[in-house]
Write an enzyme that holds these catalytic residues in place. Structure first.
Site, PDB file in Angstrom:
ATOM      1  N   SER A 214       0.855  -1.191   0.000  1.00 40.06           N
ATOM      2  CA  SER A 214       0.000   0.000   0.000  1.00 40.06           C
ATOM      3  C   SER A 214       0.887   1.236   0.000  1.00 40.06           C
ATOM      4  O   SER A 214       1.856   1.321   0.758  1.00 40.06           O
ATOM      5  CB  SER A 214      -0.948  -0.005   1.202  1.00 40.06           C
ATOM      6  OG  SER A 214      -0.237  -0.105   2.414  1.00 40.06           O
ATOM      7  N   MET A 215       0.538   2.199  -0.861  1.00 38.70           N
ATOM      8  CA  MET A 215       1.368   3.388  -1.039  1.00 38.70           C
ATOM      9  C   MET A 215       0.557   4.666  -0.929  1.00 38.70           C
ATOM     10  O   MET A 215       0.809   5.649  -1.630  1.00 38.70           O
ATOM     11  CB  MET A 215       2.090   3.300  -2.384  1.00 38.70           C
ATOM     12  CG  MET A 215       3.014   2.087  -2.479  1.00 38.70           C
ATOM     13  SD  MET A 215       3.985   2.003  -4.001  1.00 38.70           S
ATOM     14  CE  MET A 215       2.685   1.688  -5.182  1.00 38.70           C
ATOM     15  N   GLY A 216      -0.454   4.660  -0.043  1.00 39.24           N
ATOM     16  CA  GLY A 216      -1.243   5.856   0.200  1.00 39.24           C
ATOM     17  C   GLY A 216      -1.961   6.335  -1.044  1.00 39.24           C
ATOM     18  O   GLY A 216      -2.591   5.557  -1.767  1.00 39.24           O
ATOM     19  N   GLU A 218      -0.850   7.054  -3.769  1.00 37.34           N
ATOM     20  CA  GLU A 218      -0.298   6.493  -5.006  1.00 37.34           C
ATOM     21  C   GLU A 218      -0.870   5.124  -5.327  1.00 37.34           C
ATOM     22  O   GLU A 218      -0.539   4.541  -6.366  1.00 37.34           O
ATOM     23  CB  GLU A 218       1.228   6.417  -4.913  1.00 37.34           C
ATOM     24  CG  GLU A 218       1.897   7.783  -4.802  1.00 37.34           C
ATOM     25  CD  GLU A 218       3.401   7.665  -4.762  1.00 37.34           C
ATOM     26  OE1 GLU A 218       3.937   6.623  -5.185  1.00 37.34           O
ATOM     27  OE2 GLU A 218       4.046   8.617  -4.296  1.00 37.34           O
ATOM     28  N   GLY A 219      -1.708   4.589  -4.459  1.00 37.18           N
ATOM     29  CA  GLY A 219      -2.398   3.343  -4.761  1.00 37.18           C
ATOM     30  C   GLY A 219      -1.691   2.117  -4.240  1.00 37.18           C
ATOM     31  O   GLY A 219      -1.088   2.133  -3.161  1.00 37.18           O
ATOM     32  N   GLY A 245      -5.304   0.968   6.220  1.00 35.59           N
ATOM     33  CA  GLY A 245      -4.698  -0.310   5.854  1.00 35.59           C
ATOM     34  C   GLY A 245      -5.555  -1.497   6.247  1.00 35.59           C
ATOM     35  O   GLY A 245      -5.582  -2.519   5.548  1.00 35.59           O
ATOM     36  N   ASP A 246      -6.283  -1.371   7.350  1.00 31.45           N
ATOM     37  CA  ASP A 246      -7.152  -2.453   7.790  1.00 31.45           C
ATOM     38  C   ASP A 246      -8.330  -2.641   6.828  1.00 31.45           C
ATOM     39  O   ASP A 246      -8.714  -3.771   6.511  1.00 31.45           O
ATOM     40  CB  ASP A 246      -7.668  -2.175   9.199  1.00 31.45           C
ATOM     41  CG  ASP A 246      -6.541  -1.938  10.189  1.00 31.45           C
ATOM     42  OD1 ASP A 246      -5.450  -2.507   9.986  1.00 31.45           O
ATOM     43  OD2 ASP A 246      -6.749  -1.173  11.150  1.00 31.45           O
TER      44      ASP A 246
END
Length: 300
Positions: A214-216, A218-219, A245-246
């Site tokens: 996961s890159m916030g 940025e997808g 993230g959960d």
């Protein structure tokens, strides 16, 4: 049923403030107290999608009792293992556009208590279609705990997702989980040097079937047996990222049990992560944001 495992369960407290004065007096405009820990948050999102879940993990003391009471009030089925130590409290201070998280370390768990959890987990797998192993480890729990639990699940044909950081993440691929889900910073700590794709490939080389990073805003980056995918977000959602993230992991878990193709899994997961940012409390997501952003996500 999807089994979620929270070894360091918590009572999550969120303070909403219009602006934090770190060296002054702050007036809190909203307070939320609820059972938390990453696996509990995952279970809340899955329940919102109509998925049967069961929450397990370790809980003890007055705080553990408060966690259990809130799970019951929320209608979340649980089978927690009682321990002697008192479970932790976490605090999120959320003001517009930012969130600051304070995590207590959690109780000390004895070897006997962890062995009881492993036996309990093994029995619960008989009814599980998938298992989510996520969050920090309390003191006393072996650093390879997630690898151990994932390996037990793999032996019984139950796919596992691991969402962890530090040493638990480094050990996790040894348990042959179906998916390991670090964020970009966690991946960089686990596999220093190189970029996200190289790090994800390294975790696959150690035993993970697939790695989703996961890159916030940025997808997502997913390195899978079917190839490498990127989920690109159409816009950035502002709000409280705690629990994003959960929600993302919940989307991946739904994809596992529904046997969805990877592009569908990733678009759902990315949309849920973004929609969680728009919700004030971890474990919730904004359905309107989810419905709006999901069709706009581009999968390469």
């Amino acid at each position: 049923m999807i089994l979620t495992v929270t070894l360091n369960a918590a009572l999550d407290v969120t303070y909403e403030v219009p602006g934090v004065a770190w060296d002054g007096v702050n007036r809190v405009s909203g307070v939320h107290r609820r059972a938390g820990g990453k696996g509990v948050n995952v279970a809340r999102v899955l329940t919102a999608f109509g998925q049967d879940v069961l929450v397990t993990g370790l809980a003890g003391g007055p705080t553990g009792q408060a966690v259990e009471a809130d799970l019951e009030a929320a209608g979340l089925p649980h089978a927690l293992v009682r321990i002697a130590g008192d479970s932790r409290t976490t605090l999120v201070v959320s003001d517009p556009g930012t969130a600051t998280l304070f995590n207590e370390p959690g109780p000390v768990v004895t070897p006997e208590e962890f062995a009881r959890l492993v036996r309990h987990f093994t029995v619960l797998l008989d009814s599980a279609e998938a298992v989510v192993l996520s969050g920090s480890l309390p003191r006393g729990v072996p650093l390879d705990a997630y690898a151990t639990l994932a390996a037990i699940a793999a032996e019984r044909g139950v796919p596992a997702i691991v969402d962890a950081d530090g040493e638990p993440l480094r050990h996790a691929p040894g348990g042959r989980p179906s998916i390991v889900k670090p964020n970009a910073e966690e991946l960089a700590r686990a596999v220093p040097g190189g970029g996200p794709e190289e790090g994800a490939q390294a975790l696959r080389g150690r035993g993970a079937e697939a790695v989703v990073v996961s890159m916030g805003a940025e997808g997502l980056l997913a390195v899978t047996p079917e190839g490498t995918f990127r989920a690109r977000m159409p816009y950035k959602v502002e709000g409280n990222p705690t629990g994003a993230g959960d929600s993302l992991v919940a989307g991946l878990a739904l994809g596992l049990v529904r046997r969805s193709p990877w592009p569908e899994r990733l678009s759902r997961a990315a949309a849920l992560g973004a929609a969680a940012v728009a919700a004030p409390v971890a474990g919730d997501f904004d359905r309107q944001v989810y419905d709006d952003i999901r069709p706009q996500i581009v999968i390469d």
